[in-house]
Design a protein around this motif. Sequence first.
Motif, PDB file in Angstrom:
ATOM      1  N   PRO A  48      60.853 -58.857 -16.663  1.00 23.68           N
ATOM      2  CA  PRO A  48      61.712 -57.761 -16.226  1.00 23.68           C
ATOM      3  C   PRO A  48      61.099 -56.430 -16.646  1.00 23.68           C
ATOM      4  CG  PRO A  48      62.983 -59.458 -17.353  1.00 23.68           C
ATOM      5  CD  PRO A  48      61.547 -59.814 -17.528  1.00 23.68           C
ATOM      6  N   CYS A  49      61.241 -55.425 -15.792  1.00 21.45           N
ATOM      7  CA  CYS A  49      60.610 -54.133 -16.088  1.00 21.45           C
ATOM      8  C   CYS A  49      61.594 -52.985 -15.880  1.00 21.45           C
ATOM      9  CB  CYS A  49      59.381 -53.945 -15.202  1.00 21.45           C
ATOM     10  SG  CYS A  49      58.453 -52.454 -15.591  1.00 21.45           S
ATOM     11  N   ALA A  50      61.836 -52.238 -16.946  1.00 26.73           N
ATOM     12  CA  ALA A  50      62.724 -51.061 -16.874  1.00 26.73           C
ATOM     13  C   ALA A  50      62.002 -49.888 -16.218  1.00 26.73           C
ATOM     14  CB  ALA A  50      63.153 -50.670 -18.281  1.00 26.73           C
ATOM     15  N   TRP A  51      62.780 -48.915 -15.769  1.00 24.29           N
ATOM     16  CA  TRP A  51      62.270 -47.622 -15.293  1.00 24.29           C
ATOM     17  C   TRP A  51      62.955 -46.545 -16.115  1.00 24.29           C
ATOM     18  CZ3 TRP A  51      58.543 -45.354 -12.740  1.00 24.29           C
ATOM     19  CH2 TRP A  51      58.722 -44.073 -12.209  1.00 24.29           C
ATOM     20  N   GLU A  78      67.642 -41.536  -7.903  1.00 22.92           N
ATOM     21  CA  GLU A  78      66.424 -42.307  -8.210  1.00 22.92           C
ATOM     22  C   GLU A  78      66.792 -43.756  -8.563  1.00 22.92           C
ATOM     23  OE1 GLU A  78      63.395 -39.836 -10.351  1.00 22.92           O
ATOM     24  OE2 GLU A  78      63.264 -41.599 -11.630  1.00 22.92           O
ATOM     25  N   ALA A  79      67.837 -43.918  -9.389  1.00 26.59           N
ATOM     26  CA  ALA A  79      68.245 -45.267  -9.816  1.00 26.59           C
ATOM     27  C   ALA A  79      68.749 -46.077  -8.622  1.00 26.59           C
ATOM     28  CB  ALA A  79      69.330 -45.165 -10.879  1.00 26.59           C
ATOM     29  N   LEU A  80      69.557 -45.445  -7.771  1.00 26.04           N
ATOM     30  CA  LEU A  80      70.108 -46.182  -6.625  1.00 26.04           C
ATOM     31  C   LEU A  80      68.982 -46.671  -5.707  1.00 26.04           C
ATOM     32  CD1 LEU A  80      73.276 -44.036  -5.819  1.00 26.04           C
ATOM     33  CD2 LEU A  80      73.207 -46.360  -6.794  1.00 26.04           C
ATOM     34  N   GLU A  81      67.980 -45.827  -5.542  1.00 28.00           N
ATOM     35  CA  GLU A  81      66.857 -46.226  -4.697  1.00 28.00           C
ATOM     36  C   GLU A  81      66.100 -47.411  -5.319  1.00 28.00           C
ATOM     37  OE1 GLU A  81      63.977 -43.155  -3.702  1.00 28.00           O
ATOM     38  OE2 GLU A  81      62.692 -44.771  -2.914  1.00 28.00           O
ATOM     39  N   THR A 111      65.725 -51.029  -3.487  1.00 27.88           N
ATOM     40  CA  THR A 111      64.411 -51.605  -3.151  1.00 27.88           C
ATOM     41  C   THR A 111      64.032 -52.764  -4.089  1.00 27.88           C
ATOM     42  OG1 THR A 111      63.371 -49.906  -4.506  1.00 27.88           O
ATOM     43  CG2 THR A 111      63.508 -49.444  -2.157  1.00 27.88           C
ATOM     44  N   ARG A 112      64.968 -53.147  -4.975  1.00 30.51           N
ATOM     45  CA  ARG A 112      64.766 -54.247  -5.924  1.00 30.51           C
ATOM     46  C   ARG A 112      63.532 -54.028  -6.820  1.00 30.51           C
ATOM     47  NH1 ARG A 112      67.629 -58.666  -5.482  1.00 30.51           N
ATOM     48  NH2 ARG A 112      65.981 -59.979  -6.331  1.00 30.51           N
ATOM     49  N   ARG A 113      63.275 -52.729  -7.155  1.00 31.08           N
ATOM     50  CA  ARG A 113      62.136 -52.481  -8.038  1.00 31.08           C
ATOM     51  C   ARG A 113      62.567 -52.525  -9.513  1.00 31.08           C
ATOM     52  NH1 ARG A 113      58.069 -47.435  -7.503  1.00 31.08           N
ATOM     53  NH2 ARG A 113      59.101 -46.848  -9.444  1.00 31.08           N
ATOM     54  N   HIS A 114      63.679 -51.864  -9.834  1.00 29.49           N
ATOM     55  CA  HIS A 114      64.171 -51.890 -11.222  1.00 29.49           C
ATOM     56  C   HIS A 114      65.695 -51.938 -11.229  1.00 29.49           C
ATOM     57  CE1 HIS A 114      60.193 -50.442 -12.574  1.00 29.49           C
ATOM     58  NE2 HIS A 114      60.262 -49.601 -11.565  1.00 29.49           N
ATOM     59  N   PHE A 141      62.539 -56.652  -9.410  1.00 27.70           N
ATOM     60  CA  PHE A 141      62.973 -56.124 -10.711  1.00 27.70           C
ATOM     61  C   PHE A 141      62.028 -56.523 -11.851  1.00 27.70           C
ATOM     62  CE2 PHE A 141      67.046 -56.872  -8.313  1.00 27.70           C
ATOM     63  CZ  PHE A 141      67.240 -55.533  -7.979  1.00 27.70           C
ATOM     64  N   SER A 142      60.795 -56.912 -11.493  1.00 31.74           N
ATOM     65  CA  SER A 142      59.853 -57.388 -12.509  1.00 31.74           C
ATOM     66  C   SER A 142      58.470 -56.795 -12.288  1.00 31.74           C
ATOM     67  CB  SER A 142      59.719 -58.919 -12.421  1.00 31.74           C
ATOM     68  OG  SER A 142      60.935 -59.533 -12.755  1.00 31.74           O
ATOM     69  N   VAL A 143      57.684 -56.820 -13.347  1.00 26.41           N
ATOM     70  CA  VAL A 143      56.267 -56.501 -13.217  1.00 26.41           C
ATOM     71  C   VAL A 143      55.512 -57.826 -13.288  1.00 26.41           C
ATOM     72  CG1 VAL A 143      56.129 -55.934 -15.718  1.00 26.41           C
ATOM     73  CG2 VAL A 143      54.287 -55.227 -14.176  1.00 26.41           C
ATOM     74  N   HIS A 144      54.543 -57.975 -12.397  1.00 27.28           N
ATOM     75  CA  HIS A 144      53.803 -59.234 -12.305  1.00 27.28           C
ATOM     76  C   HIS A 144      52.474 -59.098 -13.046  1.00 27.28           C
ATOM     77  CE1 HIS A 144      56.580 -61.169  -9.387  1.00 27.28           C
ATOM     78  NE2 HIS A 144      56.991 -59.907  -9.360  1.00 27.28           N
TER      79      HIS A 144
END
Length: 382
Positions: free
Chosen positions: A135-138, A151-154, A158-161, A346-349
């Motif tokens: 899992p990766c926070a922003w 920014e958070a909603l986007e 986009t399932r990034r964070h 929601f993760s960094v690979h």
Amino acid sequence: MTKIDQIETWILDIPTIRGHVLSMTTMREQSVVLVRVRFSDGSIGLGEGTSIGGMSYGAESAESIKSAIDCYIGPALIGHDGDNINGAIALAEKVVRGNPIARCAVETALWDGLARRLDVPLSQLFGGAVREAMPCAWTLASGNSETDIAEALEMIETRRHNIFKLKIGKRPVRADIEHVGKIKQALGDRASIRVDVNQAWSIHDARWGLKGLQEIGVDLVEQPIRAGLTTALRGLTTGYEIAVMADEALQGPEDAMSVAAERSADVFAVKIAQSGGLKRGSEVVAIAQAAGIELYAGTMLEAGIGTAAALQLFATVDQLAWGSELFGPLLLTDQIQAEPITYADFSVHVPQGPGIAVTLDLDKVEFYRRDRNRSLHSIAGE
Ligand code: MUC
Ligand code: MG
């Protein structure tokens, strides 16, 4: 014997995608020290030493990191056995006190070189990976509540964070609580909200701060007070239910031992750079695990080389209860590594391949380097 033949360093200045407003400074660019070690068999290893906001976050800066390597660590290690990293660490610690980021940058390049020579991922030298992603926070730090919410909603869309760390401590405590409250209300249970005060609060401010943050439903507060105040930090940790995380208080295993012995924090933000390298970082991890302290993979907002190195180490850590914040490359307008690091679901690979599993984009390095007097071919080693 594979000897260390050459240690080169370059400072790169890369703009950030927006102002990153922290309690002590606003970042508009990141200064990265890139390290390349060349070994006697022709193999190379890459490392990165990066701090935050010049000398406003900690005692090292890009310039001090470069000079510690060029003037002290480099000359001591030239001719040393490149496969004997424990020996190199001991030598670097003997000739240079402190300066953990500079030592980490060189050590990373040694691990990368060794793993590449063995044709294994760096994680294998630390016992092997137990995960391919984490899992990766922003960090929301535009300085404006509405911009942060958008920014958070986007990021969620986009399932990034879906873990957000808010940088606070610049404004009065009440104003900060109001700001965090707006963001928590807008995001509800769709995200985990955490804050990082970067040591800005007095002990008294922190009592009000933790009470307010806890009432809003914030999950964790990072380094609310000065790094040295570990007994006071313990008072905050035991006084409230909200999780307290140590960051700047952890400058390597000795600090980790003191914080753990006093049980001053619930969580450790482990940073390979602040710990003094991957090896010492792994020792900080071990101290936390032995003390029942939970773990979080922290960042110095490194570019792709430092981030890839941290990913290799944290891929080997079995319990990472609070995930990671290894998003450094995403805060920069451009990437210096040839292969992008993947952020999805929601993760960094974790990049797959030998060593840190990323290589340099030499055109980008050439473009961003502060000293452009030397030609690309000197960086390429041609
Ligand atoms: C810090 O203090 O933790 C990590 C993420 C971010 O935005 O800043 C850093 C440094
Ligand atoms: Mg922090």
